[in-house]
Design an enzyme around this catalytic site. Structure first.
Site, PDB file in Angstrom:
ATOM      1  N   TYR A   1       6.494  -0.515 -15.204  1.00  0.00           N
ATOM      2  CA  TYR A   1       5.257  -0.932 -14.520  1.00  0.00           C
ATOM      3  C   TYR A   1       4.111  -1.075 -15.513  1.00  0.00           C
ATOM      4  O   TYR A   1       3.469  -2.122 -15.597  1.00  0.00           O
ATOM      5  CB  TYR A   1       4.877   0.085 -13.426  1.00  0.00           C
TER       6      TYR A   1
ATOM      7  N   LYS B   1       1.961  -4.428 -16.790  1.00  0.00           N
ATOM      8  CA  LYS B   1       0.507  -4.575 -16.654  1.00  0.00           C
ATOM      9  C   LYS B   1      -0.142  -4.768 -18.028  1.00  0.00           C
ATOM     10  O   LYS B   1      -1.056  -5.573 -18.179  1.00  0.00           O
ATOM     11  CB  LYS B   1      -0.106  -3.349 -15.956  1.00  0.00           C
TER      12      LYS B   1
ATOM     13  N   THR C   1      -4.823  -1.254 -14.865  1.00  0.00           N
ATOM     14  CA  THR C   1      -4.638   0.182 -14.657  1.00  0.00           C
ATOM     15  C   THR C   1      -4.854   0.972 -15.946  1.00  0.00           C
ATOM     16  O   THR C   1      -4.634   0.449 -17.045  1.00  0.00           O
ATOM     17  CB  THR C   1      -3.207   0.434 -14.142  1.00  0.00           C
ATOM     18  N   ASP C   2      -5.191   2.243 -15.796  1.00  0.00           N
ATOM     19  CA  ASP C   2      -5.316   3.107 -16.983  1.00  0.00           C
ATOM     20  C   ASP C   2      -3.948   3.410 -17.609  1.00  0.00           C
ATOM     21  O   ASP C   2      -3.868   3.875 -18.746  1.00  0.00           O
ATOM     22  CB  ASP C   2      -6.042   4.420 -16.642  1.00  0.00           C
ATOM     23  N   GLU C   3      -2.856   3.130 -16.866  1.00  0.00           N
ATOM     24  CA  GLU C   3      -1.523   3.480 -17.391  1.00  0.00           C
ATOM     25  C   GLU C   3      -1.162   2.685 -18.640  1.00  0.00           C
ATOM     26  O   GLU C   3      -0.257   3.075 -19.376  1.00  0.00           O
ATOM     27  CB  GLU C   3      -0.454   3.280 -16.311  1.00  0.00           C
TER      28      GLU C   3
HETATM   29  P1  NAD Z   1      -0.161  -2.439  -3.507  1.00  0.00           P
HETATM   30  O1  NAD Z   1       1.255  -2.338  -3.928  1.00  0.00           O
HETATM   31  O2  NAD Z   1      -0.665  -1.604  -2.382  1.00  0.00           O
HETATM   32  O3  NAD Z   1      -0.473  -3.963  -3.096  1.00  0.00           O
HETATM   33  C1  NAD Z   1      -0.008  -5.051  -3.841  1.00  0.00           C
HETATM   34  C2  NAD Z   1      -0.198  -6.314  -3.012  1.00  0.00           C
HETATM   35  O4  NAD Z   1       0.266  -7.426  -3.795  1.00  0.00           O
HETATM   36  C3  NAD Z   1       0.611  -6.313  -1.708  1.00  0.00           C
HETATM   37  O5  NAD Z   1      -0.183  -6.792  -0.645  1.00  0.00           O
HETATM   38  C4  NAD Z   1       1.753  -7.264  -1.999  1.00  0.00           C
HETATM   39  O6  NAD Z   1       2.235  -7.944  -0.837  1.00  0.00           O
HETATM   40  C5  NAD Z   1       1.120  -8.228  -3.000  1.00  0.00           C
HETATM   41  N1  NAD Z   1       2.113  -8.851  -3.867  1.00  0.00           N
HETATM   42  C6  NAD Z   1       3.085  -8.224  -4.576  1.00  0.00           C
HETATM   43  N2  NAD Z   1       3.825  -9.139  -5.253  1.00  0.00           N
HETATM   44  C7  NAD Z   1       3.277 -10.349  -4.974  1.00  0.00           C
HETATM   45  C8  NAD Z   1       3.575 -11.679  -5.374  1.00  0.00           C
HETATM   46  N3  NAD Z   1       4.617 -11.942  -6.201  1.00  0.00           N
HETATM   47  N4  NAD Z   1       2.804 -12.698  -4.923  1.00  0.00           N
HETATM   48  C9  NAD Z   1       1.766 -12.438  -4.089  1.00  0.00           C
HETATM   49  N5  NAD Z   1       1.448 -11.214  -3.649  1.00  0.00           N
HETATM   50  C10 NAD Z   1       2.199 -10.180  -4.095  1.00  0.00           C
HETATM   51  O7  NAD Z   1      -1.011  -2.243  -4.812  1.00  0.00           O
HETATM   52  P2  NAD Z   1      -2.427  -1.527  -5.034  1.00  0.00           P
HETATM   53  O8  NAD Z   1      -2.204  -0.089  -5.229  1.00  0.00           O
HETATM   54  O9  NAD Z   1      -3.371  -2.004  -4.010  1.00  0.00           O
HETATM   55  O10 NAD Z   1      -2.818  -2.145  -6.464  1.00  0.00           O
HETATM   56  C11 NAD Z   1      -3.506  -3.380  -6.547  1.00  0.00           C
HETATM   57  C12 NAD Z   1      -3.776  -3.701  -8.001  1.00  0.00           C
HETATM   58  O11 NAD Z   1      -4.550  -2.664  -8.585  1.00  0.00           O
HETATM   59  C13 NAD Z   1      -2.503  -3.804  -8.854  1.00  0.00           C
HETATM   60  O12 NAD Z   1      -2.693  -4.846  -9.783  1.00  0.00           O
HETATM   61  C14 NAD Z   1      -2.427  -2.465  -9.554  1.00  0.00           C
HETATM   62  O13 NAD Z   1      -1.767  -2.587 -10.794  1.00  0.00           O
HETATM   63  C15 NAD Z   1      -3.890  -2.135  -9.726  1.00  0.00           C
HETATM   64  N6  NAD Z   1      -4.231  -0.703  -9.790  1.00  0.00           N
HETATM   65  C16 NAD Z   1      -3.791   0.156  -8.806  1.00  0.00           C
HETATM   66  C17 NAD Z   1      -4.183   1.496  -8.848  1.00  0.00           C
HETATM   67  C18 NAD Z   1      -3.773   2.481  -7.779  1.00  0.00           C
HETATM   68  O14 NAD Z   1      -4.035   3.682  -7.925  1.00  0.00           O
HETATM   69  N7  NAD Z   1      -3.133   2.064  -6.695  1.00  0.00           N
HETATM   70  C19 NAD Z   1      -5.002   1.952  -9.893  1.00  0.00           C
HETATM   71  C20 NAD Z   1      -5.395   1.046 -10.885  1.00  0.00           C
HETATM   72  C21 NAD Z   1      -5.016  -0.286 -10.798  1.00  0.00           C
HETATM   73  O1  DAU Z   2      -3.287   5.512 -12.819  1.00  0.00           O
HETATM   74  C1  DAU Z   2      -3.283   4.344 -12.037  1.00  0.00           C
HETATM   75  C2  DAU Z   2      -1.937   4.198 -11.370  1.00  0.00           C
HETATM   76  O2  DAU Z   2      -1.851   5.212 -10.380  1.00  0.00           O
HETATM   77  C3  DAU Z   2      -1.722   2.827 -10.755  1.00  0.00           C
HETATM   78  O3  DAU Z   2      -1.715   1.861 -11.771  1.00  0.00           O
HETATM   79  C4  DAU Z   2      -0.407   2.768  -9.989  1.00  0.00           C
HETATM   80  O4  DAU Z   2      -0.281   1.517  -9.352  1.00  0.00           O
HETATM   81  C5  DAU Z   2      -0.411   3.880  -8.968  1.00  0.00           C
HETATM   82  O5  DAU Z   2       0.845   3.903  -8.307  1.00  0.00           O
HETATM   83  C6  DAU Z   2      -0.667   5.238  -9.618  1.00  0.00           C
HETATM   84  O6  DAU Z   2       0.446   5.645 -10.455  1.00  0.00           O
HETATM   85  P1  DAU Z   2       1.009   7.163 -10.484  1.00  0.00           P
HETATM   86  O7  DAU Z   2       2.416   7.111 -10.913  1.00  0.00           O
HETATM   87  O8  DAU Z   2       0.074   8.062 -11.197  1.00  0.00           O
HETATM   88  O9  DAU Z   2       0.885   7.499  -8.906  1.00  0.00           O
HETATM   89  P2  DAU Z   2       1.879   8.235  -7.885  1.00  0.00           P
HETATM   90  O10 DAU Z   2       1.119   8.410  -6.605  1.00  0.00           O
HETATM   91  O11 DAU Z   2       3.213   7.581  -7.819  1.00  0.00           O
HETATM   92  O12 DAU Z   2       2.083   9.665  -8.552  1.00  0.00           O
HETATM   93  C7  DAU Z   2       0.967  10.520  -8.793  1.00  0.00           C
HETATM   94  C8  DAU Z   2       1.504  11.776  -9.485  1.00  0.00           C
HETATM   95  O13 DAU Z   2       2.325  12.493  -8.549  1.00  0.00           O
HETATM   96  C9  DAU Z   2       2.402  11.480 -10.678  1.00  0.00           C
HETATM   97  O14 DAU Z   2       2.211  12.478 -11.681  1.00  0.00           O
HETATM   98  C10 DAU Z   2       3.809  11.586 -10.107  1.00  0.00           C
HETATM   99  C11 DAU Z   2       3.663  12.656  -9.040  1.00  0.00           C
HETATM  100  N1  DAU Z   2       4.566  12.500  -7.873  1.00  0.00           N
HETATM  101  C12 DAU Z   2       4.616  11.294  -7.244  1.00  0.00           C
HETATM  102  C13 DAU Z   2       5.451  11.128  -6.154  1.00  0.00           C
HETATM  103  C14 DAU Z   2       5.531   9.769  -5.460  1.00  0.00           C
HETATM  104  C15 DAU Z   2       5.306  13.592  -7.420  1.00  0.00           C
HETATM  105  O15 DAU Z   2       5.234  14.700  -7.990  1.00  0.00           O
HETATM  106  N2  DAU Z   2       6.135  13.405  -6.353  1.00  0.00           N
HETATM  107  C16 DAU Z   2       6.243  12.225  -5.701  1.00  0.00           C
HETATM  108  O16 DAU Z   2       7.037  12.118  -4.725  1.00  0.00           O
END
Ligand code: NAD
Ligand code: DAU
Length: 353
Positions: A159, A163, A134-136
């Protein structure tokens, strides 16, 4: 890549993982895609209904923290490549319950690396361990600048620190053991099948039900949004063409201040639900800010664009509109994932805010 290659996708029942599995299963019938997922609250096999009967797809319910299960899957399927997405992924949950994030995101990743190392037994030809991050990990930007692959790590939530740790560990296996690894760090994804704890699906669900829209702080934080299928395409490209030992930043070149995004979403929802313009905006409720809330993320994706010829294909307004359409026409999916535990999560997360 070879014919008949067995590729382990971890976290394939989650949001991004399910889009990656679908793309690989459909595009590469000669690959065997093994989806390893623990099916936590975020994993949902309904995300993969359309691929579950395909001959080149298999599902294994397992936890990446369980070494024996991981090793058994490696030997049963003769795994040759890993695309590692399994993780605890929600920042707010990491703030209230950090330990599980360190277990899954760090120890789980170490188990997979060790399994790859021992099953591949120093014969790394044709092998690949691709870690999705992730970019975080880069921390929080002010109003200027973008994250490049050389930006120093500065994670600020449990988190992102979990990562970041896993990214460092993956790179250490490349330098120490020459394990053929690749990494990518992506910005915020949006699209179908995202669990409604994340901003966009949470708001869509609440607008539909005419519930308050909780906006942290003043809604001034900025995120760089990418259509999830564009991320899946980028993962395909990095997996096949990325160089070992390298990192690729992936982003949407699409920065939105939260409040501006919320206004756009509200207006689109009013239109689609046939409600008077301004109805959804009335639900906006500013609530207590997230602890340590990163101000701004923005990805410089020029490396993947110039070296691997990838760029986002979907304009945000178009992607957001079709995302809303997906949630509105899949109300059973959202009703199902918001029944049970979600209600407890929601009341704990938003009570007293
Ligand atoms: P998500 O939470 O939707 O899915 C995570 C999946 O991993 C689920 O299916 C869950 O059952 C599985 N999982 C969790 N713990 C596990 C374990 N101990 N063993 C096996 N499986 C397990 O997540 P996502 O948003 O699809 O993110 C997927 C990946 O991409 C993550 O590594 C996250 O850090 C990365 N990522 C997410 C975003 C985003 O915006 N969502 C952006 C950049 C990177
Ligand atoms: O940047 C990549 C990341 O993006 C991934 O690595 C994470 O897995 C993914 O969850 C996401 O993280 P964020 O914290 O940026 O996403 P989230 O959707 O939780 O929040 C987006 C923005 O909205 C953030 O500034 C927080 C704000 N927010 C979020 C929620 C859930 C609110 O204002 N209210 C809310 O209820």
């Amino acid at each position: 890549m070879d014919q008949e290659k067995a590729i382990l996708v971890t976290g394939g029942a989650g949001f991004i993982g399910s889009h990656v599995v679908r793309l690989l299963v459909n595009k590469y019938p000669h690959y065997r895609i093994i989806n390893l997922d623990a099916l936590t609250y975020a994993g949902n096999l309904a995300n993969l209904k359309d691929v579950e009967g395909k001959p080149n797809y298999a599902f294994e319910k397992a936890n990446i923290c369980d070494e024996d299960s991981v090793n058994k899957i490696f030997s049963d399927y003769h795994i040759e490549a890993v695309i590692h997405l399994a993780a605890e992924s929600h920042v707010d949950r990491s703030i209230s319950n950090p330990t599980g994030f360190f277990m899954t995101n760090i120890i789980g990743t170490v188990n997979l690396l060790n399994a790859a190392r021992s099953h591949w037994d120093e014969n790394f030809t044709g092998k690949c361990f691709y870690h999705i991050s992730t970019d975080e990990v880069y921390g929080s930007l002010g109003s200027e600048g973008m994250f490049t692959e050389h930006t120093p790590y500065d994670p600020r939530s449990p988190y992102s620190s979990s990562k970041a740790s896993s990214d460092h560990i993956v790179r250490s296996y490349f330098h120490t053991y020459q394990l053929p690894v690749k990494l990518s760090n992506c910005s915020n994804n949006y699209g179908a099948n995202q669990f409604p704890e994340k901003l966009i699906p949470l708001l869509i669900n609440n607008i539909r039900k005419e519930l308050p829209l909780p906006i942290y702080g003043e809604g001034l934080n900025v995120r760089d949004w990418l259509w999830v299928e564009d991320h899946a395409r980028a993962i395909d490209v990095v997996f096949h063409e990325g160089k070992f030992g390298e990192t690729y930043n992936i982003g949407g070149v699409n920065e939105w201040k939260n409040i501006d995004l919320v206004h756009l979403l509200c207006d689109l929802m009013d239109e689609k639900l046939g409600r008077e313009k301004g109805t959804a905006r009335k639900l906006i409720t500013f609530v207590k800010d997230r602890a340590g809330h990163d101000m701004r993320y923005a990805i410089d994706a020029s490396k993947i664009e110039s070296e691997l010829d990838w760029k986002p294909s979907v304009q945000f307004e178009q992607g957001l509109s079709s995302t809303i359409d997906w949630y509105l026409s899949n109300q059973d999916w959202i009703d199902d994932v918001t029944s049970g535990d979600y209600k407890n999560y929601y009341s704990n997360q938003y009570r007293n805010r």
